[in-house]
Design an enzyme around this catalytic site. Structure first.
Site, PDB file in Angstrom:
ATOM      1  N   LYS A  82       0.832  -1.211   0.000  1.00 45.78           N
ATOM      2  CA  LYS A  82       0.000   0.000   0.000  1.00 45.78           C
ATOM      3  C   LYS A  82       0.865   1.259   0.000  1.00 45.78           C
ATOM      4  CE  LYS A  82      -2.158  -0.852   3.905  1.00 45.78           C
ATOM      5  NZ  LYS A  82      -1.580  -2.116   4.388  1.00 45.78           N
ATOM      6  N   ARG A 108      -8.964   1.024   9.775  1.00 46.70           N
ATOM      7  CA  ARG A 108      -8.563  -0.355  10.073  1.00 46.70           C
ATOM      8  C   ARG A 108      -9.614  -1.092  10.878  1.00 46.70           C
ATOM      9  NH1 ARG A 108      -2.605   0.711   9.585  1.00 46.70           N
ATOM     10  NH2 ARG A 108      -1.538  -1.278   9.652  1.00 46.70           N
ATOM     11  N   ARG A 138      11.408  -6.371   4.300  1.00 53.22           N
ATOM     12  CA  ARG A 138      11.216  -4.925   4.153  1.00 53.22           C
ATOM     13  C   ARG A 138      12.245  -4.150   4.986  1.00 53.22           C
ATOM     14  NH1 ARG A 138       5.341  -2.304   4.800  1.00 53.22           N
ATOM     15  NH2 ARG A 138       5.480  -2.850   6.999  1.00 53.22           N
ATOM     16  N   ARG A 171      11.854  -2.442  10.618  1.00 54.97           N
ATOM     17  CA  ARG A 171      10.894  -2.050  11.638  1.00 54.97           C
ATOM     18  C   ARG A 171      10.759  -3.182  12.651  1.00 54.97           C
ATOM     19  NH1 ARG A 171       5.583  -0.089   8.456  1.00 54.97           N
ATOM     20  NH2 ARG A 171       4.651  -1.087  10.265  1.00 54.97           N
ATOM     21  N   ARG A 208       0.352  -9.184  13.508  1.00 55.45           N
ATOM     22  CA  ARG A 208      -0.305  -8.082  12.773  1.00 55.45           C
ATOM     23  C   ARG A 208      -1.242  -8.629  11.710  1.00 55.45           C
ATOM     24  NH1 ARG A 208       4.459  -5.135  10.575  1.00 55.45           N
ATOM     25  NH2 ARG A 208       3.049  -3.617   9.667  1.00 55.45           N
TER      26      ARG A 208
HETATM   27  P1  AMP Z   1       1.456   0.570   9.211  1.00 56.16           P
HETATM   28  O1  AMP Z   1       2.685   1.349   8.935  1.00 56.16           O
HETATM   29  O2  AMP Z   1       0.254   1.023   8.430  1.00 56.16           O
HETATM   30  O3  AMP Z   1       1.687  -0.919   9.109  1.00 56.16           O
HETATM   31  O4  AMP Z   1       1.081   0.853  10.748  1.00 56.16           O
HETATM   32  C1  AMP Z   1       1.982   0.536  11.792  1.00 56.16           C
HETATM   33  C2  AMP Z   1       1.234   0.431  13.111  1.00 56.16           C
HETATM   34  O5  AMP Z   1       0.622   1.674  13.426  1.00 56.16           O
HETATM   35  C3  AMP Z   1       0.090  -0.578  13.131  1.00 56.16           C
HETATM   36  O6  AMP Z   1       0.527  -1.908  13.368  1.00 56.16           O
HETATM   37  C4  AMP Z   1      -0.750  -0.033  14.286  1.00 56.16           C
HETATM   38  O7  AMP Z   1      -0.155  -0.324  15.539  1.00 56.16           O
HETATM   39  C5  AMP Z   1      -0.632   1.476  14.068  1.00 56.16           C
HETATM   40  N1  AMP Z   1      -1.703   1.989  13.175  1.00 56.16           N
HETATM   41  C6  AMP Z   1      -1.555   2.578  11.955  1.00 56.16           C
HETATM   42  N2  AMP Z   1      -2.739   2.926  11.450  1.00 56.16           N
HETATM   43  C7  AMP Z   1      -3.670   2.552  12.362  1.00 56.16           C
HETATM   44  C8  AMP Z   1      -5.089   2.623  12.413  1.00 56.16           C
HETATM   45  N3  AMP Z   1      -5.813   3.156  11.406  1.00 56.16           N
HETATM   46  N4  AMP Z   1      -5.715   2.125  13.511  1.00 56.16           N
HETATM   47  C9  AMP Z   1      -5.024   1.601  14.533  1.00 56.16           C
HETATM   48  N5  AMP Z   1      -3.680   1.485  14.553  1.00 56.16           N
HETATM   49  C10 AMP Z   1      -3.001   1.965  13.472  1.00 56.16           C
END
Ligand code: AMP
Length: 219
Positions: free
Chosen positions: A13, A88, A127, A159, A170
């Site tokens: 994404k 989410r 990644r 990460r 996740r």
């Molecule tokens: P991402 O980079 O999109 O994988 O997000 C990394 C982490 O940020 C996720 O595993 C969640 O802990 C938190 N996070 C990001 N976006 C959201 C969201 N819309 N709702 C809840 N947690 C989020």
């Protein structure tokens, strides 16, 4: 143009959103990036979010909804945006619809990138991210000596939540909390799913064709 890129972690994404953001000159809004910046800068938001993120759990809805309201109401998002990582949960999606209604704007499309689960785990393990600008790399693209970002020279790192144990968790969180959103958006007639297993340029072209075919305005 107002779109949501949807899919499990590691589906691409962020990579695709960045390409589209350049193409259409609209901001790429990644809630993950916003939260990581908040953690790095030790802001009150970062302090609240850190624990959830490091364990691969979702940050509570009320925090996320407050954050997205602030960002989408800002000037930079007034001409359109690509949302990556939000919503989410069903509660977040409902809050987003309510926000759009208040703002008098409409969502053009939700595009879901589909990828097999084993591939997600493989991609997350490979990644690497730039600590400075957030550019995403795949280990297989990098030779052994490359430890710096080609754009800004920042350090490349893995990460914490991309390590296998957390990334598996996740994915489970995605299946339980986020995947049900597909039905939410399907019912509203704004949903399209595409194959995310293909190479980056192929997926990008599919997205472009889809968005242009739909006659979506660039603004
Ligand atoms: P991402 O980079 O999109 O994988 O997000 C990394 C982490 O940020 C996720 O595993 C969640 O802990 C938190 N996070 C990001 N976006 C959201 C969201 N819309 N709702 C809840 N947690 C989020």
């Amino acid at each position: 143009m107002r779109i949501i890129l949807f899919g499990p972690p590691g589906v691409g994404k962020g990579t695709q959103a960045k390409l589209l953001a350049e193409e259409f000159a609209i901001p790429h809004i990644s809630t993950g990036d916003l939260l990581r910046a908040a953690v790095k800068n030790k802001t009150p938001l970062g302090m609240k979010a850190q624990e959830y993120m490091s364990q691969g759990n979702l940050v509570p809805d009320e925090i996320m909804i407050g954050l997205i309201e602030e960002v989408l109401s800002s000037k930079k998002a007034s001409k359109g945006f690509i949302l990556d990582g939000f919503p989410r949960t069903v509660a977040q999606a409902k809050a987003l619809d309510a926000l759009f209604e208040r703002m008098g704007i409409a969502l053009d499309r939700v595009i879901s990138l589909r990828v097999e689960h084993d591939e997600v785990i493989r991609r997350l393990a490979a990644r690497r991210m730039c600590r400075q600008c957030g550019r995403i790399y795949n280990l297989h693209q990098l030779d052994d000596e490359t430890t710096k970002c080609q754009d800004c020279g920042g350090e490349l790192y893995q990460r914490e939540d991309d390590k296998p144990e957390t990334s598996r968790h996740r994915l489970e969180v995605y299946l339980k909390e986020t995947k049900p959103l597909k039905d939410f958006y399907r019912r509203s007639g704004r949903f399209t799913q595409i194959d995310g297993m293909k190479d980056i340029p192929v997926v990008h072209k599919t997205l472009l064709d889809l968005l242009l075919k739909n006659g979506l305005p660039k603004e």
